[in-house]
Scaffold this active site. Structure first.
Site, mmCIF file in Angstrom:
data_model
loop_
_atom_site.group_PDB
_atom_site.id
_atom_site.type_symbol
_atom_site.label_atom_id
_atom_site.label_comp_id
_atom_site.label_asym_id
_atom_site.label_seq_id
_atom_site.Cartn_x
_atom_site.Cartn_y
_atom_site.Cartn_z
ATOM 1 C CB ILE A 1 52.931 -46.199 -5.561
ATOM 2 C CG1 ILE A 1 53.235 -46.170 -7.059
ATOM 3 C CG2 ILE A 1 54.159 -46.536 -4.748
ATOM 4 C CD1 ILE A 1 54.198 -45.094 -7.472
ATOM 5 C CG ASP A 2 51.506 -51.291 -2.031
ATOM 6 O OD1 ASP A 2 52.747 -51.189 -2.176
ATOM 7 O OD2 ASP A 2 50.889 -52.358 -2.225
ATOM 8 C CB SER A 3 53.534 -48.773 2.521
ATOM 9 O OG SER A 3 52.969 -50.035 2.807
ATOM 10 C CG ASP B 1 54.044 -51.134 -5.063
ATOM 11 O OD1 ASP B 1 54.546 -52.269 -5.158
ATOM 12 O OD2 ASP B 1 52.852 -50.881 -5.351
ATOM 13 C CG MET B 2 57.219 -44.979 -0.977
ATOM 14 S SD MET B 2 57.077 -44.035 -2.509
ATOM 15 C CE MET B 2 57.831 -42.537 -1.993
#
Length: 72
Positions: free
Chosen positions: A33-35, A37-38
């Site tokens: 989960i990248d930024s 996605d967050m």
């Protein structure tokens, strides 16, 4: 439905992450989960739970996110 169950459901729906691979100790990095996605995950949680998260900092694990949501 508990907070972690809702998070697992959203991860599965939005990112195709198997809920069985998600635990309290899972880091968002380990789940891929990248930024961006967050941000999307937080927006979805806000909509689903009808709360405003603000700008949460320091959320590295699923447990961090659960504790933050439950504190609201």
């Amino acid at each position: 439905m508990t907070t972690i169950e809702q998070i697992k459901e959203l991860l599965q729906e939005n990112l195709n992450i198997d809920p069985e691979h998600v635990s309290d100790d899972s880091t968002f990095d380990s789940l891929g989960i990248d930024s961006l996605d967050m941000v999307e995950l937080i927006c979805e949680l806000e909509d689903r739970m009808d709360v405003d998260f603000g700008e949460p900092d320091g959320l590295e694990t699923v447990a961090d996110l659960v504790a933050y949501v439950d504190s609201l």
